[in-house]
Design a protein around this motif. Structure first.
Motif, PDB file in Angstrom:
ATOM      1  N   THR A   5       0.831  -1.199   0.000  1.00  0.00           N
ATOM      2  CA  THR A   5       0.000   0.000   0.000  1.00  0.00           C
ATOM      3  C   THR A   5       0.867   1.250   0.000  1.00  0.00           C
ATOM      4  O   THR A   5       1.756   1.399   0.834  1.00  0.00           O
ATOM      5  CB  THR A   5      -0.934   0.015   1.228  1.00  0.00           C
ATOM      6  N   VAL A  65      -1.703  -1.121  -4.044  1.00  0.00           N
ATOM      7  CA  VAL A  65      -2.841  -0.253  -3.763  1.00  0.00           C
ATOM      8  C   VAL A  65      -2.308   1.155  -3.515  1.00  0.00           C
ATOM      9  O   VAL A  65      -1.413   1.338  -2.690  1.00  0.00           O
ATOM     10  CB  VAL A  65      -3.630  -0.747  -2.527  1.00  0.00           C
ATOM     11  N   THR A 103      -4.307  -1.026  -8.010  1.00  0.00           N
ATOM     12  CA  THR A 103      -5.610  -0.578  -7.529  1.00  0.00           C
ATOM     13  C   THR A 103      -5.484   0.859  -7.052  1.00  0.00           C
ATOM     14  O   THR A 103      -4.684   1.146  -6.157  1.00  0.00           O
ATOM     15  CB  THR A 103      -6.115  -1.475  -6.371  1.00  0.00           C
TER      16      THR A 103
END
Length: 105
Positions: A5, A65, A103
């Motif tokens: 992330t 992400v 994402t």
């Protein structure tokens, strides 16, 4: 699925992007802080080269992400997306399944 992330709210330029990637993805100390180096490191996710902290199995995917992605420079997001596609094509060229999923949140 393995996940990394990145926090888009603190990625205001390419230098911040590379620093965040090196920390989150575990790129080696000699990482070149360029998009070419980023592509190279993520092209070895299933090898023993230790280019990241991730070692994927043959069918496993690393999901990258990016939260608050709208706060990042648009041209940087476009380049990242383009490079993810190119990296996945590289895996396919070697007879492997794509290794990355991007994402944006």
């Amino acid at each position: 699925m393995a996940t990394a992330t990145l926090h888009g709210a603190v990625i205001g330029d390419e230098a911040a992007f590379h620093a965040a990637c090196q920390a989150e993805l575990g790129f080696p100390a000699g990482y070149g802080n360029t998009i070419d180096a980023w592509v190279d490191c993520l092209s070895y996710l299933r090898d023993d080269d230790n280019m990241t902290k991730f070692r994927l199995k043959p069918n496993e995917v690393l999901e990258i992400v990016i939260t608050d992605s709208k706060k990042m420079p648009q041209d940087l997001l476009e380049e990242i997306s383009y490079c993810v596609g190119g990296i996945n094509e590289r895996y396919e060229d070697y007879g492997e399944k794509p290794a990355l999923k991007l994402t944006l949140r």
